[in-house]
Write an enzyme that holds these catalytic residues in place. Structure first.
Site, PDB file in Angstrom:
ATOM      1  N   TYR A 123       0.782  -1.226   0.000  1.00 56.52           N
ATOM      2  CA  TYR A 123       0.000   0.000   0.000  1.00 56.52           C
ATOM      3  C   TYR A 123       0.816   1.280   0.000  1.00 56.52           C
ATOM      4  CZ  TYR A 123      -3.917  -3.097   0.487  1.00 56.52           C
ATOM      5  OH  TYR A 123      -4.833  -4.071   0.248  1.00 56.52           O
ATOM      6  N   PHE A 409     -10.636  -4.381  11.147  1.00 54.59           N
ATOM      7  CA  PHE A 409     -11.858  -4.119  10.393  1.00 54.59           C
ATOM      8  C   PHE A 409     -11.685  -4.580   8.957  1.00 54.59           C
ATOM      9  CE2 PHE A 409      -9.327  -0.215  10.774  1.00 54.59           C
ATOM     10  CZ  PHE A 409      -9.060   0.094   9.452  1.00 54.59           C
TER      11      PHE A 409
END
Length: 409
Positions: A123, A409
């Site tokens: 990322y 999450f």
């Protein structure tokens, strides 16, 4: 190959999530976890990459609110379930989904996107910087003591049902959000994430348990844990597996850890996902026998430079011109004048000469105050053009407490 990106309908979630599972190795989530994620899904933020009618990639996001330095709580996109099936990797599918997603985040007016990376190398090229770390411990409790602060003796501990105590424990958690950057202000339903407890996932441990701490009649903390019994020829050798420990003061915090250390028939306590400045590190008498291990946690992406930098406060007065480089989100490119202090901040475009040069990745890494600009400069990732600007900005961007994200999450 022609790939089309489309939002999914709520009824398509099952097939979409199955492709996410395939991208992550093909193991199906247990029923409890699967139901939880289905209920949390936001269809208008859930994207599928199609090759014809076949889903070959997935990316989703949750609408969160996250604490930032200074105690503010701001909207962020919680990026999740990003994956490409094995047959379609290295063909630009991931890049296309990241492009679509960050454009959408910007369109929603969210200045920040955050994620927990399955592979940290992925990322950075999309502008995400490591904004918070965490550590795990495996404590040799027969050999490690605790230094108990004043007031611990008056703390009363009571076992409570996990479900019955959920609302009260969530109240303790909510009171701490503004005090530590990176914490999530949990929306309705998210309080269940820390108590998911599928029997197939326990690996020999007991069901999840909860102990609450009271000072007089006031609830001041709680711990959730399980016990994994084990016996050797020499006797009991069980493990206390700690899920959460939250408290409103040092006395209750220490009392909860002492309880966990003293559970019968156990010789170790394990816990993971703790903040790097956890007071536990200073309560224990022998840190080496706690075997602390550091790892990366929350990655931060600045989506709107002006809005993000103005949303937080600064530990010292600062006036600095940042030249930001951002090829993936070019609207962030250019020079930005940041003026701020503990009372607030303003950030706007400027034609003034740059004081510091850095990429959006480094700006994301330092945003929550857990990574210093000086450390990034030492790695050659931040360039100082005005003498003294680096020290000024590095001090201002710091946080008195380390950033921490409490759960995945």
């Amino acid at each position: 190959m022609t790939i089309e990106l489309r939002k999914i309908e709520a009824a398509q979630w099952e097939s979409w999530f199955s492709r996410v599972e395939l991208a992550f190795g093909g193991i199906r989530e247990n029923a409890e976890e699967r139901a939880f994620w289905a209920e949390r899904n936001e269809p208008d933020r859930t994207v599928a990459a199609y090759d014809g009618e076949l889903i070959v990639g997935a990316a989703g996001a949750y609408s969160f609110r996250m604490s930032v330095p200074g105690g503010g709580v701001v909207p962020v996109a919680g990026v999740t379930c990003v994956g490409v099936v094995p047959t379609h990797r290295r063909r630009g599918v991931l890049r296309a989904m990241m492009r679509r997603q960050l454009d959408d985040v910007r369109g929603r007016g969210e200045a920040l996107a955050v994620l927990l990376a399955s592979e940290p190398t992925i990322y950075g090229r999309f502008g995400y910087g490591l904004g918070a770390q965490e550590f795990r411990v495996e404590i040799d409790t027969p050999r490690v003591g605790l230094r108990m602060p004043a007031g611990a003796e008056r703390i009363r501990l009571v076992l409570a049902g996990v479900e019955e105590s959920l609302a009260d424990c969530e109240g303790i958690y909510a009171r701490q959000v503004a005090a530590r950057p990176g914490m999530l202000e949990r929306r309705p339903g998210w309080e269940r994430k820390p108590v998911l407890d599928d029997p197939a996932e326990r690996e020999g441990a007991s069901p999840l348990m909860c102990v609450q701490a009271f000072d007089g009649d006031d609830l001041v903390g709680y711990a959730r844990y399980a016990v994994a019994p084990h016996w050797t020829p020499d006797g009991p050798d069980g493990t206390v597996v700690v899920r959460d420990v939250d408290a409103l003061g040092p006395a209750a915090y220490a009392a909860l850890w002492r309880y966990l250390f003293d559970i019968d028939l156990t010789t170790r306590v394990t816990s993971r996902g703790r903040p790097v400045d956890d007071p536990l590190l200073h309560l224990v008498t022998d840190l080496r026998r706690c075997r602390p291990r550091l790892r990366d946690a929350l990655y931060v992406r600045i989506v709107d430079t002006a809005a993000a930098l103005a949303a937080r406060t600064y530990a010292a007065p600062v006036r600095v011109v940042l030249e930001v480089r951002d090829e993936f989100c070019p609207w962030n490119e250019g020079r930005w004048l940041l003026s701020g202090d503990a009372g607030g901040a303003d950030c706007k475009r400027t034609e003034e000469p740059a004081d510091l040069v850095l990429s959006s990745r480094e700006l994301g890494a330092t945003y929550l105050g857990g990574t210093s600009l000086a450390a990034l400069a030492g790695a050659g990732l931040v360039t100082e053009l005005r003498p003294g600007a680096l020290a000024e900005a590095s001090t201002a961007f710091g946080s008195p407490v380390a950033p921490w994200v409490p759960h995945g999450f």
